[in-house]
Motif scaffolding. Structure first.
Motif, PDB file in Angstrom:
ATOM      1  N   UNK A 192       0.830  -1.207   0.000  1.00 47.51           N
ATOM      2  CA  UNK A 192       0.000   0.000   0.000  1.00 47.51           C
ATOM      3  C   UNK A 192       0.864   1.255   0.000  1.00 47.51           C
ATOM      4  N   UNK A 193       2.077   1.167   0.506  1.00 46.98           N
ATOM      5  CA  UNK A 193       2.986   2.320   0.529  1.00 46.98           C
ATOM      6  C   UNK A 193       3.656   2.530  -0.838  1.00 46.98           C
ATOM      7  N   UNK A 194       3.543   1.539  -1.730  1.00 47.08           N
ATOM      8  CA  UNK A 194       4.098   1.718  -3.071  1.00 47.08           C
ATOM      9  C   UNK A 194       5.208   0.769  -3.455  1.00 47.08           C
ATOM     10  N   UNK A 195       5.444  -0.269  -2.669  1.00 49.99           N
ATOM     11  CA  UNK A 195       6.461  -1.254  -3.050  1.00 49.99           C
ATOM     12  C   UNK A 195       6.071  -1.898  -4.378  1.00 49.99           C
ATOM     13  N   UNK A 196       7.062  -2.357  -5.114  1.00 47.71           N
ATOM     14  CA  UNK A 196       6.839  -2.893  -6.456  1.00 47.71           C
ATOM     15  C   UNK A 196       6.375  -4.340  -6.480  1.00 47.71           C
ATOM     16  N   UNK A 197       6.422  -5.029  -5.355  1.00 49.12           N
ATOM     17  CA  UNK A 197       5.996  -6.416  -5.315  1.00 49.12           C
ATOM     18  C   UNK A 197       6.535  -7.070  -4.066  1.00 49.12           C
ATOM     19  N   UNK A 198       6.350  -8.381  -3.976  1.00 52.19           N
ATOM     20  CA  UNK A 198       6.827  -9.114  -2.808  1.00 52.19           C
ATOM     21  C   UNK A 198       7.251 -10.511  -3.187  1.00 52.19           C
ATOM     22  N   UNK A 199       8.077 -11.076  -2.302  1.00 55.46           N
ATOM     23  CA  UNK A 199       8.510 -12.456  -2.455  1.00 55.46           C
ATOM     24  C   UNK A 199       8.585 -13.057  -1.058  1.00 55.46           C
ATOM     25  N   UNK A 200       8.193 -14.294  -0.950  1.00 56.47           N
ATOM     26  CA  UNK A 200       8.188 -14.990   0.327  1.00 56.47           C
ATOM     27  C   UNK A 200       9.600 -15.361   0.765  1.00 56.47           C
ATOM     28  N   UNK A 201       9.853 -15.260   2.066  1.00 60.25           N
ATOM     29  CA  UNK A 201      11.135 -15.692   2.622  1.00 60.25           C
ATOM     30  C   UNK A 201      11.300 -17.207   2.540  1.00 60.25           C
ATOM     31  N   UNK A 202      10.245 -17.903   2.210  1.00 58.56           N
ATOM     32  CA  UNK A 202      10.345 -19.367   2.096  1.00 58.56           C
ATOM     33  C   UNK A 202      10.906 -19.804   0.747  1.00 58.56           C
ATOM     34  N   UNK A 203      11.125 -18.873  -0.165  1.00 60.04           N
ATOM     35  CA  UNK A 203      11.673 -19.218  -1.475  1.00 60.04           C
ATOM     36  C   UNK A 203      13.117 -19.678  -1.351  1.00 60.04           C
ATOM     37  N   UNK A 204      13.480 -20.632  -2.181  1.00 66.97           N
ATOM     38  CA  UNK A 204      14.856 -21.093  -2.256  1.00 66.97           C
ATOM     39  C   UNK A 204      15.639 -20.143  -3.150  1.00 66.97           C
ATOM     40  N   UNK A 205      16.940 -20.205  -3.064  1.00 67.55           N
ATOM     41  CA  UNK A 205      17.817 -19.278  -3.774  1.00 67.55           C
ATOM     42  C   UNK A 205      17.502 -19.143  -5.264  1.00 67.55           C
ATOM     43  N   UNK A 206      17.344 -20.244  -6.031  1.00 72.97           N
ATOM     44  CA  UNK A 206      17.079 -20.079  -7.463  1.00 72.97           C
ATOM     45  C   UNK A 206      15.792 -19.288  -7.742  1.00 72.97           C
ATOM     46  N   UNK A 207      14.763 -19.531  -6.935  1.00 78.85           N
ATOM     47  CA  UNK A 207      13.499 -18.806  -7.120  1.00 78.85           C
ATOM     48  C   UNK A 207      13.659 -17.333  -6.744  1.00 78.85           C
ATOM     49  N   UNK A 208      14.420 -17.059  -5.692  1.00 81.10           N
ATOM     50  CA  UNK A 208      14.650 -15.680  -5.272  1.00 81.10           C
ATOM     51  C   UNK A 208      15.437 -14.926  -6.336  1.00 81.10           C
ATOM     52  N   UNK A 209      16.457 -15.568  -6.881  1.00 81.86           N
ATOM     53  CA  UNK A 209      17.249 -14.946  -7.948  1.00 81.86           C
ATOM     54  C   UNK A 209      16.353 -14.625  -9.148  1.00 81.86           C
ATOM     55  N   UNK A 210      15.495 -15.564  -9.535  1.00 81.60           N
ATOM     56  CA  UNK A 210      14.570 -15.324 -10.650  1.00 81.60           C
ATOM     57  C   UNK A 210      13.660 -14.128 -10.364  1.00 81.60           C
ATOM     58  N   UNK A 211      13.158 -14.039  -9.137  1.00 83.11           N
ATOM     59  CA  UNK A 211      12.275 -12.928  -8.763  1.00 83.11           C
ATOM     60  C   UNK A 211      13.013 -11.607  -8.839  1.00 83.11           C
ATOM     61  N   UNK A 212      14.234 -11.566  -8.329  1.00 82.21           N
ATOM     62  CA  UNK A 212      15.029 -10.336  -8.358  1.00 82.21           C
ATOM     63  C   UNK A 212      15.310  -9.934  -9.805  1.00 82.21           C
ATOM     64  N   UNK A 213      15.656 -10.888 -10.643  1.00 82.29           N
ATOM     65  CA  UNK A 213      15.929 -10.577 -12.052  1.00 82.29           C
ATOM     66  C   UNK A 213      14.672 -10.065 -12.755  1.00 82.29           C
ATOM     67  N   UNK A 214      13.527 -10.678 -12.470  1.00 85.04           N
ATOM     68  CA  UNK A 214      12.255 -10.206 -13.062  1.00 85.04           C
ATOM     69  C   UNK A 214      12.001  -8.762 -12.664  1.00 85.04           C
ATOM     70  N   UNK A 215      12.194  -8.460 -11.388  1.00 82.98           N
ATOM     71  CA  UNK A 215      11.970  -7.092 -10.914  1.00 82.98           C
ATOM     72  C   UNK A 215      12.939  -6.136 -11.599  1.00 82.98           C
ATOM     73  N   UNK A 216      14.193  -6.544 -11.724  1.00 78.96           N
ATOM     74  CA  UNK A 216      15.184  -5.716 -12.403  1.00 78.96           C
ATOM     75  C   UNK A 216      14.833  -5.444 -13.856  1.00 78.96           C
ATOM     76  N   UNK A 217      14.114  -6.384 -14.466  1.00 73.86           N
ATOM     77  CA  UNK A 217      13.661  -6.223 -15.853  1.00 73.86           C
ATOM     78  C   UNK A 217      12.333  -5.470 -15.947  1.00 73.86           C
ATOM     79  N   UNK A 218      11.844  -4.993 -14.797  1.00 79.46           N
ATOM     80  CA  UNK A 218      10.601  -4.217 -14.798  1.00 79.46           C
ATOM     81  C   UNK A 218       9.336  -5.044 -14.724  1.00 79.46           C
ATOM     82  N   UNK A 219       9.465  -6.331 -14.414  1.00 85.54           N
ATOM     83  CA  UNK A 219       8.290  -7.199 -14.314  1.00 85.54           C
ATOM     84  C   UNK A 219       7.950  -7.410 -12.852  1.00 85.54           C
ATOM     85  N   UNK A 220       6.666  -7.481 -12.558  1.00 90.61           N
ATOM     86  CA  UNK A 220       6.237  -7.739 -11.180  1.00 90.61           C
ATOM     87  C   UNK A 220       6.573  -9.178 -10.818  1.00 90.61           C
ATOM     88  N   UNK A 221       6.964  -9.374  -9.563  1.00 92.30           N
ATOM     89  CA  UNK A 221       7.173 -10.757  -9.123  1.00 92.30           C
ATOM     90  C   UNK A 221       5.876 -11.547  -9.293  1.00 92.30           C
TER      91      UNK A 221
END
Length: 189
Positions: free
Chosen positions: A77-106
């Motif tokens: 609600x404050x304007x963050x671009x998206x979220x990712x669960x802390x339960x994600x494993x490293x490969x999934x977290x890396x994919x999410x970060x890369x998607x965000x860096x490419x301008x895509x919502x997680x």
């Protein structure tokens, strides 16, 4: 948490570079994505998150505990671009970060608390604070809303979740994953 993330992402030096938070408080030059621990909203009033969202060019992704969807909703609600669960494993977290860096919502962005009832992130934030035991005036002050705007959000949220009283709303929230009220009273931030 930073040390844990650094260790967790160490196997991906060609895809991810982890930097200290102090590095992002300027203009965050060269930083594409910031992971923000949603627990920071429990410890503070959120000024640090507001700064990251408003004063940097980076995408701000909420790194969220699954047991505190109310904090995640407040951050969105404050304007963050998206979220990712802390339960994600490293490969999934890396994919999410890369998607965000490419301008895509997680991908998880579509799964926020209250979605099945059609609640907006702001309505979820309001209901989370109601569930924490805050008065309308305390909520309005915290969210920088007029009391009439807040009441409008409350009415809309109640309509969407099919309740007609504050007690019913709190019960609905507890059944749908909102954090229980703090036994010490309303959250003071």
């Amino acid at each position: 948490m930073a040390r844990g993330l650094t260790a967790m992402l160490a196997d991906y030096p060609d895809r991810i570079t982890v930097v200290a938070l102090a590095s992002v408080y300027g203009k965050a030059k060269g930083i594409d994505v910031i992971l923000y621990d949603s627990h920071g909203l429990h410890r503070s009033e959120g000024a640090d998150l507001d700064h990251l969202i408003q004063k940097t060019d980076a995408k701000v992704i909420i790194y969220s505990r699954d047991m505190r969807p109310d904090l995640r909703a407040r951050a969105l609600a404050r304007g963050a671009d998206g979220w990712v669960s802390m339960s994600k494993h490293a490969p999934e977290l890396v994919d999410t970060i890369e998607r965000a860096g490419d301008g895509k919502r997680p991908e998880e962005q579509v799964d926020w608390i209250g979605q099945e009832a059609g609640l907006s992130p702001r309505e979820v934030e309001v209901l989370a604070l109601v569930t924490q035991g805050m008065s309308n005036q305390e909520i309005a002050d915290r969210l920088f809303l007029t009391i009439n705007t807040l009441k409008s959000h409350i009415r809309q949220a109640y309509k969407k979740i099919g309740v007609s009283s504050r007690a019913q709303a709190v019960a609905w929230c507890m059944q749908h994953g909102f954090a229980p009220p703090d036994p010490k009273g309303p959250v003071a931030e």
